[in-house]
Design an enzyme around this catalytic site. Structure first.
Site, PDB file in Angstrom:
ATOM      1  N   LYS A   8      19.336 -37.223  -4.552  1.00 38.68           N
ATOM      2  CA  LYS A   8      18.295 -36.309  -5.483  1.00 38.68           C
ATOM      3  C   LYS A   8      18.032 -34.858  -4.860  1.00 38.68           C
ATOM      4  O   LYS A   8      18.361 -34.875  -3.795  1.00 38.68           O
ATOM      5  CB  LYS A   8      17.135 -37.158  -5.868  1.00 38.68           C
TER       6      LYS A   8
ATOM      7  N   TYR B 102       4.418  -8.849  11.272  1.00 37.29           N
ATOM      8  CA  TYR B 102       3.294  -8.897  10.543  1.00 37.29           C
ATOM      9  C   TYR B 102       2.040  -9.439  10.914  1.00 37.29           C
ATOM     10  O   TYR B 102       2.221 -10.549  11.957  1.00 37.29           O
ATOM     11  CB  TYR B 102       3.673  -9.605   9.250  1.00 37.29           C
TER      12      TYR B 102
END
Ligand SMILES: *Cc1c(COP(=O)(O)O)cnc(C)c1O
Length: 356
Positions: free
Chosen positions: A33, A250
């Site tokens: 899946k 950042y």
């Protein structure tokens, strides 16, 4: 070309499938899946086609892709079907839907089907997410039999805590499942990867290994002979020197605690590497241990190369794989290997091995 890729070792995938089936005995659905847990479903399924007794996917669109690519092996639909049109398609394509709530039984009773169905009645043995409560199993089974629409009714359940070898809940789930299905004919399936590795009492006709196929051990103690399938890698594309006290990236999260050599790596959170990775998260640079320094950006991240004088532009950086277990990265960001692997995208996927 941007040097960022997911290398998928299909021989390792086959090795892990064999190991899962051997450990469990009987047959095993290879759980593919979610695009084979992010590894690319069609190449993975092709590599397993001569080998796997069956496949398991979450829902019917995933199964159609397998049938379209020529897979004739059984395919289990772990979530079952969502409407009557899907049920008819499931019968036509000989897909094996799980039946886990009453509306799905009503759908079967009312549908006009092109062929009888092979269904898996799901028992809620304690996870309490889906499935029939033990006291309702017999009646659900009977309604399916009376519907005349089924050719086989198997019984399955799913464990909430199979990855905790010392937790008594799994033993209790096994007991509840056996009691609820006692004397009913049909195949049984209980074990996911954790149970295959840690709960011999959960072995039945079919196993459902997922994460272990991809070489990530769901258990806290590792060493089960699994081989990592995905190597997520990139390269150092630039190097810069930071003076003591200079910030990096950042938010200036990393402040150089010493003169620091920083390597810029061409992979970021848009590729599926977790933005939440803290300073100190391991990577391997040309096979040697190094760490993330500074916040992961969308397209890039930065690593501390101070202790690796030979590393520089062009050095290979493994984000996870044989040297850096994906579990190590997952632990550092409070998640599990499953989520990290499923999230890999945008990078080039390259496949090795898998030939019959
Ligand atoms: C995803 C899934 C599995 C596979 O679980 P792993 O922990 O990846 O081995 C097995 N059974 C069901 C019902 C699932 O949803």
């Amino acid at each position: 070309m941007r040097p960022s890729r997911a290398l998928i070792d299909l021989d390792a995938l086959r090795h892990n499938y064999r190991l899962a089936r051997e450990r469990h005995g009987g047959r095993a659905f290879a759980v593919v899946k979610a695009n084979a847990y992010g590894h690319g479903v069609l190449p993975c399924v092709r590599a397993l086609a001569g080998e796997a007794d069956g496949f398991a996917v979450a829902f019917i669109d995933e199964a159609r892709a397998l049938r379209d690519s020529g897979i004739v092996a059984p395919i289990l639909l772990l979530e079952g079907v969502f409407d009557t049109a899907e049920l008819i398609d499931a019968a036509r394509l000989d897909l094996w839907p799980a039946v886990h709530h009453r509306a799905q039984i009503e759908m079967i009773e009312k549908a006009v089907l092109p062929a009888p169905l092979y269904v898996w009645l799901k028992v809620n043995s304690g996870m309490n997410r889906c499935g029939f409560l033990p006291g309702a199993v017999h009646q659900a089974w009977k309604r399916l039999v009376v519907s005349g629409k089924t050719k086989h009714i198997g019984f399955m359940t799913h464990f909430a805590r199979a990855d905790e070898p010392d937790c008594p809940v799994t033993g209790e789930q096994i007991r509840v499942f056996d009691e609820a299905t006692h004397n009913l004919p049909g195949e049984r399936s209980m074990a996911n990867s954790g149970a295959i590795l840690a709960w011999p009492g959960a072995r039945r006709d079919w196993a459902r290994p997922g994460i272990m196929l991809y070489g990530a051990d769901p258990l806290p103690r590792e060493g089960n002979g699994l081989q990592p399938v995905m190597t997520l890698e990139s390269r150092v594309v630039a190097v810069r020197e930071l003076a003591l006290g200079e910030p990096l990236g950042y938010g200036g999260r990393f402040i150089a605690p010493r003169p620091t050599r920083v390597g810029l790596v061409a992979i970021g959170y848009a590729d599926g590497y977790p933005r939440s990775a803290p300073d100190g998260t391991p990577v391997a640079v040309d096979g040697l241990y190094a760490t993330i320094a500074g916040r992961v950006s969308m397209d890039m991240l930065t690593v501390d190369l101070t202790d690796l004088p030979d590393a520089g532009v062009g050095s290979e950086v493994e984000l996870w794989g044989a040297r850096v277990p994906v579990n190590r990265v997952a632990q550092g960001v409070n998640t599990i290997s499953y989520e990290l692997l499923c999230n890999v995208k945008r990078v080039a996927f390259e496949y090795r091995g898998g030939g019959n």
